[in-house]
Design a protein around this motif. Structure first.
Motif, mmCIF file in Angstrom:
data_model
loop_
_atom_site.group_PDB
_atom_site.id
_atom_site.type_symbol
_atom_site.label_atom_id
_atom_site.label_comp_id
_atom_site.label_asym_id
_atom_site.label_seq_id
_atom_site.Cartn_x
_atom_site.Cartn_y
_atom_site.Cartn_z
ATOM 1 N N UNK A 52 -18.977 -12.376 -1.140
ATOM 2 C CA UNK A 52 -17.818 -12.817 -0.361
ATOM 3 C C UNK A 52 -16.512 -12.535 -1.103
ATOM 4 N N UNK A 53 -16.492 -12.858 -2.374
ATOM 5 C CA UNK A 53 -15.256 -12.675 -3.140
ATOM 6 C C UNK A 53 -14.890 -11.192 -3.226
ATOM 7 N N UNK A 54 -15.877 -10.358 -3.430
ATOM 8 C CA UNK A 54 -15.610 -8.931 -3.526
ATOM 9 C C UNK A 54 -15.174 -8.378 -2.170
ATOM 10 N N UNK A 55 -15.796 -8.876 -1.132
ATOM 11 C CA UNK A 55 -15.391 -8.447 0.205
ATOM 12 C C UNK A 55 -13.933 -8.809 0.459
ATOM 13 N N UNK A 56 -13.556 -9.989 0.029
ATOM 14 C CA UNK A 56 -12.168 -10.413 0.189
ATOM 15 C C UNK A 56 -11.231 -9.534 -0.640
ATOM 16 N N UNK A 57 -11.671 -9.197 -1.838
ATOM 17 C CA UNK A 57 -10.852 -8.343 -2.702
ATOM 18 C C UNK A 57 -10.651 -6.978 -2.049
ATOM 19 N N UNK A 58 -11.709 -6.479 -1.431
ATOM 20 C CA UNK A 58 -11.642 -5.191 -0.759
ATOM 21 C C UNK A 58 -10.666 -5.271 0.423
ATOM 22 N N UNK A 59 -10.767 -6.327 1.177
ATOM 23 C CA UNK A 59 -9.841 -6.536 2.287
ATOM 24 C C UNK A 59 -8.406 -6.577 1.787
ATOM 25 N N UNK A 60 -8.240 -7.321 0.726
ATOM 26 C CA UNK A 60 -6.901 -7.486 0.168
ATOM 27 C C UNK A 60 -6.306 -6.159 -0.274
ATOM 28 N N UNK A 61 -7.111 -5.342 -0.889
ATOM 29 C CA UNK A 61 -6.598 -4.049 -1.337
ATOM 30 C C UNK A 61 -6.307 -3.135 -0.164
ATOM 31 N N UNK A 62 -6.981 -3.395 0.942
ATOM 32 C CA UNK A 62 -6.690 -2.617 2.129
ATOM 33 C C UNK A 62 -5.326 -2.960 2.688
ATOM 34 N N UNK A 63 -4.945 -4.207 2.516
ATOM 35 C CA UNK A 63 -3.651 -4.639 3.032
ATOM 36 C C UNK A 63 -2.504 -4.051 2.229
ATOM 37 N N UNK A 64 -2.797 -3.659 1.012
ATOM 38 C CA UNK A 64 -1.763 -3.055 0.178
ATOM 39 C C UNK A 64 -1.180 -1.827 0.855
ATOM 40 N N UNK A 65 -2.058 -1.050 1.456
ATOM 41 C CA UNK A 65 -1.602 0.156 2.133
ATOM 42 C C UNK A 65 -0.613 -0.199 3.241
ATOM 43 N N UNK A 66 -0.923 -1.255 3.982
ATOM 44 C CA UNK A 66 -0.021 -1.671 5.045
ATOM 45 C C UNK A 66 1.361 -2.001 4.496
ATOM 46 N N UNK A 67 1.344 -2.710 3.370
ATOM 47 C CA UNK A 67 2.618 -3.123 2.783
ATOM 48 C C UNK A 67 3.425 -1.904 2.330
ATOM 49 N N UNK A 68 2.747 -0.966 1.705
ATOM 50 C CA UNK A 68 3.454 0.170 1.136
ATOM 51 C C UNK A 68 3.804 1.237 2.156
ATOM 52 N N UNK A 69 3.198 1.152 3.327
ATOM 53 C CA UNK A 69 3.380 2.226 4.299
ATOM 54 C C UNK A 69 4.634 2.054 5.147
ATOM 55 N N UNK A 70 5.161 0.860 5.220
ATOM 56 C CA UNK A 70 6.324 0.631 6.067
ATOM 57 C C UNK A 70 7.477 1.523 5.638
ATOM 58 N N UNK A 71 8.236 1.993 6.595
ATOM 59 C CA UNK A 71 9.360 2.858 6.287
ATOM 60 C C UNK A 71 10.486 2.091 5.612
ATOM 61 N N UNK A 72 10.956 1.049 6.294
ATOM 62 C CA UNK A 72 12.094 0.304 5.774
ATOM 63 C C UNK A 72 11.662 -0.662 4.677
ATOM 64 N N UNK A 73 12.494 -0.764 3.693
ATOM 65 C CA UNK A 73 12.181 -1.635 2.560
ATOM 66 C C UNK A 73 12.110 -3.092 2.983
ATOM 67 N N UNK A 74 12.975 -3.495 3.921
ATOM 68 C CA UNK A 74 12.951 -4.895 4.356
ATOM 69 C C UNK A 74 11.635 -5.218 5.040
#
Lengths: 282, 282
Positions: free
Chosen positions: A151-173
DNA sequence: CGCTTGCTTGAGAAATGTCAAGTCGTGTGG
DNA sequence: CCACACGACTTGACATTTCTCAAGCAAGCG
């Protein structure tokens, strides 16, 4: 204006030394404690429940493991916060993410035998240490452990997937908004205050994590504050309008072609939602 | 000029239908086969080695699982390539990564019971299907399975960590260079040709993965080709100068302060390494 | 044969990176 | 106890890059 107290004295400047089971540095805890931390308290029975699990205490700034270090163990955060990062040859620190209570650290080292990233404590913290060998052997004898690892590793994997979402946005805000929404959600999941919290990481760390210059992070914080979405005082953050923040974080890179077969009502640039924004900038 | 054949006909346009153990669609394979795929052939003994493991075949463009779908199983890629992605409300597809042979898919769904991301086949592919429940129960009885799950997931975690590196680079050409170097390395690890290969994903997918506009990917490909680092023909890529590509991918966001206590010999901007680059652009 | 899709290239506008200066807060050491 | 230095943070101005919109080309498919 009166609902909110001065942000300054909200959170302690340093290590709010959480009060858990009274354990001192160097002392070892038991497998049962670990299972409780990970929310598997019901399974904390059986003959192996008393198996000692070493604890490790770290001060703010301490390194849990370095990049490239041999994979000796994986860690479960008992208290505190960490950042995981990779250091480039020229010294630039790429922050991969932030890890908090009941999350796992160091699992990505198992496949190659070496840690692909380092982990540094952002505040005084403590972790359960599970030796790499024990992960399998103990897990074989105690299904509950195997389960929390999964479970913890699955959550870690999910979390790292969200990183892409954060970094992909065009505008810094937008990146910052997504980061804050994410953070707020994770705080809530840990049972902590989700509307107002203390950032454990520096602007530079955030910048690295968002993939922008740290000056841009500053400007973005100012922008979000100007729009009335948040209130910021140094590392103290209060979310004033979570809905607006979420709405902002929905802004995506415009999908050029293939206009979403069907309804195109939400197609136009989301950024224009707040005319004041760019207007004020002029 | 003569060493390289025409790039066009190098790789088959579609599904190079790998010749493995002769298995047809709908037919099931055994746990032993799965262990062999994951490089744990030595452990493919025991009474459970014959446990049937369902196979699933997909055509290019097929969806293995949708975002938000219930977590029914995890998958091990037997042949082919997939992209994992998250779709925003307005239809924008954020590509989280690309997954190939002997890698695991869908593990991040375990913690919440639902898939946080979707997986789509980029070519005709096949996967081993391990039901979510069996992951634990089977793993308990067969340590070898537990082991390959751990290793595969660890690798997936590592891989997702590298995504941040790719997306964090300032210059678009650097992002593309890092992506290509990564891809080349992974191809080599799979025993495939690492100097010349066929891109299974579209420019748009790459763009999403790198966090830039797809036009920028096109321009970056052209730039890398102009500099003589690679040769590109549609989705056929030949790496001409891997060292230069690696050197380029080392370009990082300039670390403004804290000049790496000690030696500052490699501090100055790496981007100036190739003066021709920016010069030609003028 | 025309259409659709994917890819490339061009030009202008807008955003961020970069450099620079200055403020604030904290911890150190005299 | 205070002065000082240091790091973190903010803000400004400019150069550079990318995003966006547009057009055109090539290939595959019905």
């Amino acid at each position: 204006m009166d609902t909110a107290v001065r942000l300054h004295d909200v959170a302690p400047r340093r290590s709010p030394m959480v009060h858990l089971t009274p354990v001192r540095a160097g002392q070892t805890s038991t497998l049962s404690d670990l299972l409780h931390l990970m929310g598997a308290g019901a399974d904390a029975q059986g003959p192996l429940a008393g198996t000692p699990i070493p604890l490790r205490f770290l001060h703010a700034g301490d390194t849990l493991f370095h990049e490239g270090a041999p994979a000796e163990a994986i860690y479960f955060v008992r208290a505190g916060t960490f950042k995981t990062l990779r250091t480039a040859e020229d010294g630039y620190e790429q922050v991969l993410g932030f890890v908090g209570r009941a999350e796992v650290l160091g699992f990505d080292a198992l496949c190659r035998g070496r840690h692909p990233s380092a982990a540094v404590a952002l505040e005084d913290s403590s972790v359960y240490v599970v030796l790499a060998n024990d992960v399998l052997s103990l897990g074989q004898r105690l299904p509950a452990l195997d389960r929390i690892v999964h479970l913890a590793v699955s959550a870690a994997l999910t979390h790292r997937g969200e990183v892409a979402d954060v970094m992909a946005a065009v505008a810094a805000e937008v990146r910052l908004a997504r980061f804050l929404v994410q953070l707020s959600r994770r705080m809530a999941e840990c049972g902590q205050a989700s509307r107002r919290f203390h950032l454990r990481m520096s602007r530079r760390d955030i910048a690295s994590h968002l993939g922008v210059a740290h000056e841009t992070v500053s400007r973005s914080f100012t922008a979000l504050a100007d729009w009335g979405f948040v209130r910021v005082d140094n590392r103290e953050v209060e979310i004033l309008d979570l809905d607006a923040l979420k709405e902002l974080s929905r802004s995506t890179r415009r999908q050029v072609d293939e206009p979403v077969r069907g309804h195109a009502l939400n197609a136009p640039g989301r950024l224009d939602v707040r005319p004041e924004v760019r207007a004020n900038a002029t």
